[in-house]
Scaffold this active site. Structure first.
Site, PDB file in Angstrom:
ATOM      1  N   TYR A 107      76.789  59.723 -21.820  1.00 49.07           N
ATOM      2  CA  TYR A 107      76.656  58.397 -21.205  1.00 49.07           C
ATOM      3  C   TYR A 107      78.118  58.131 -20.659  1.00 49.07           C
ATOM      4  CZ  TYR A 107      76.175  53.377 -20.597  1.00 49.07           C
ATOM      5  OH  TYR A 107      76.320  51.986 -20.053  1.00 49.07           O
ATOM      6  N   GLU A 195      77.354  52.671 -13.596  1.00 43.68           N
ATOM      7  CA  GLU A 195      76.572  53.433 -14.695  1.00 43.68           C
ATOM      8  C   GLU A 195      76.127  54.901 -14.559  1.00 43.68           C
ATOM      9  OE1 GLU A 195      74.330  51.534 -18.424  1.00 43.68           O
ATOM     10  OE2 GLU A 195      72.869  52.626 -16.928  1.00 43.68           O
TER      11      GLU A 195
END
Ligand code: GDP
Ligand code: MN
Length: 408
Positions: A107, A195
């Site tokens: 992530y 993101e």
């Protein structure tokens, strides 16, 4: 403002982040054609929501025929994810992307850090669809690295991120390049989030962006007319979209009392006091300090287009804006629209008496309130009474139509 995954990947690609090849399609035939050039591919629903994988919005297809079948099932479905609410989101477009062999999922994101007045890199070696669970159960596995909004991304911040993800050598260099690109995109386009989840280590040992989300700060959109074409109004609440066209700050909620208020603080207080008297606001709405009659009318129309609304509470404090001007706007709007629900008005401040007189003399069914509490109480009562009346009328109509054939 949110954009789709395929648009976010295109943007990131332009800034130098490696992304897999992909094609956006809107029909099953187009999906088969696109899949022919990839062999094994992944078909992905393009809606403004994360959590698609768990909801059936991301599917692997081993042949063009399989991709076509997947597309047939996915297009037109209401995808219900953890983020969409029970109503879900209609799937209108798909991204067909080459399937990638994944060794590990990470992530990686950049977002604003209000406390430090800067940016922050958020990184975790436990990326993928379980990131929310990781955040809840193992917050220590998610690392935050502050970045200056003025100086931008620095190499040592990238080294820290690489350490957190356990990346070395070539992969560390790749990560640095990605972070520099993500920070540049974030700052240049006034983003609120960039993101990548998952960022993956491929079978060949390269880092690749498999899914991306880019959100923009609405307050800075005026500086980026080029972003307008990325907007997909099909994905937005139609009421909120309309409000934005009239420069009204509007947020749709699920209660039954429509609120028309000037000033964000007063709008918040109005929602609170409605709750306090046992009601539930249908929206947050700040018409601003310079509301014109046209704005008031647009606000009215937006509130009335919400089928849940059973009463409208107009709560105005006249400071710069004078109460008599608002009253005239309300009278004009009520005359033109003939609202289907009761209206409660509370006016206070500059020219309040003149405003009240205008309302009283208009001859319209407007319920006048003496103060905020009185107005909230009256709005809650009016909504309850109106809902009961509507239900009774519907029952009567149903009974009439059921009895109809027998009478003949
Ligand atoms: P999200 O659920 O909306 O975040 O959609 P993602 O694009 O992140 O996809 C969900 C998951 O599907 C990812 O975390 C991956 O595990 C998997 N996935 C997506 N594309 C591929 C691919 O090309 N290859 C492999 N092996 N897995 C993929
Ligand atoms: Mn994802």
């Amino acid at each position: 403002m949110k954009i789709h995954e395929y648009q976010a990947k295109e943007l990131l690609g332009r800034y130098g982040v490696p992304v897999p090849g992909g094609t956006v399609v809107a029909t099953a035939e187009e999906t088969r054609k696109a899949a022919e050039s990839y062999g094994v591919c992944v078909v992905k629903a393009q809606v403004h929501s994360g959590g698609r994988g768990k909801a059936g919005g991301v599917k692997l297809a081993r042949s063009p025929e399989e991709a076509e079948a997947v597309a047939r099932a996915m297009l037109g479905m209401k995808l219900v994810t953890k983020q969409t609410g029970p109503a879900g989101k209609l799937v209108r477009k798909l991204l067909v992307t080459e399937a990638v062999e994944v060794k590990k999922e990470y992530y990686l994101s950049i977002t604003g850090d209000n406390e430090r007045a800067g940016l922050v890199i958020v990184a975790s070696a436990d990326g993928g669809t379980e990131i929310e669970e990781t955040a809840r159960e193992h917050p220590e596995r998610i690392v935050q690295i502050p970045v200056s909004a003025v100086a931008g991304f620095k190499t040592y911040e990238g080294v820290r991120a690489a350490k957190a993800l356990g990346l070395e050598g070539e992969n560390q260099k790749e990560l640095m390049g990605m972070l520099a690109a993500m920070t540049k995109l974030y700052l240049e386009k006034d983003c609120s989030l960039v993101e990548i989840n998952p960022l993956v280590l491929t079978g060949e040992g390269r880092l690749l962006c498999l899914d991306a989300k880019v959100n923009f700060d609405d307050n800075a959109l005026y500086r980026h007319p080029e972003l307008e074409e990325l907007r997909d109004i099909d994905e937005e609440d139609p009421k909120e979209y309309r409000a934005s066209r009239y420069d009204l700050s509007y947020v749709s909620l699920d209660g039954n009392i429509g609120c028309l208020v000037n000033g964000a603080g007063l709008a918040m207080a109005t929602m609170d006091i409605i709750k306090n008297f046992g009601g539930s606001p249908a929206n947050f709405l700040d018409v601003g300090g310079s509301a014109t009659a046209a704005k008031v009318k647009a606000a009215f129309e937006i509130l009335l287009s919400d089928a849940n609304v059973q009463a409208i509470f107009i709560n105005i404090f006249g400071g710069i804006m004078k109460c008599d001007i608002i009253a005239e706007g309300v009278v004009t709007a009520v005359r033109e629209i003939a609202p289907r629900v009761p209206i409660v008005v509370r006016l206070e401040g500059t020219n309040a008496d003149r405003g009240k007189r205008i309302l009283d003399e208009s001859g319209m069914a407007i319920i006048s309130a003496s103060d905020m509490a009185d107005g909230a109480r009256k709005a809650v009562e009016a909504a309850r009474a109106h809902a009961a009346e509507t239900a009774k009328a519907e029952d009567q109509a149903a009974a009439d139509s059921a009895a109809g054939p027998e009478r003949r």
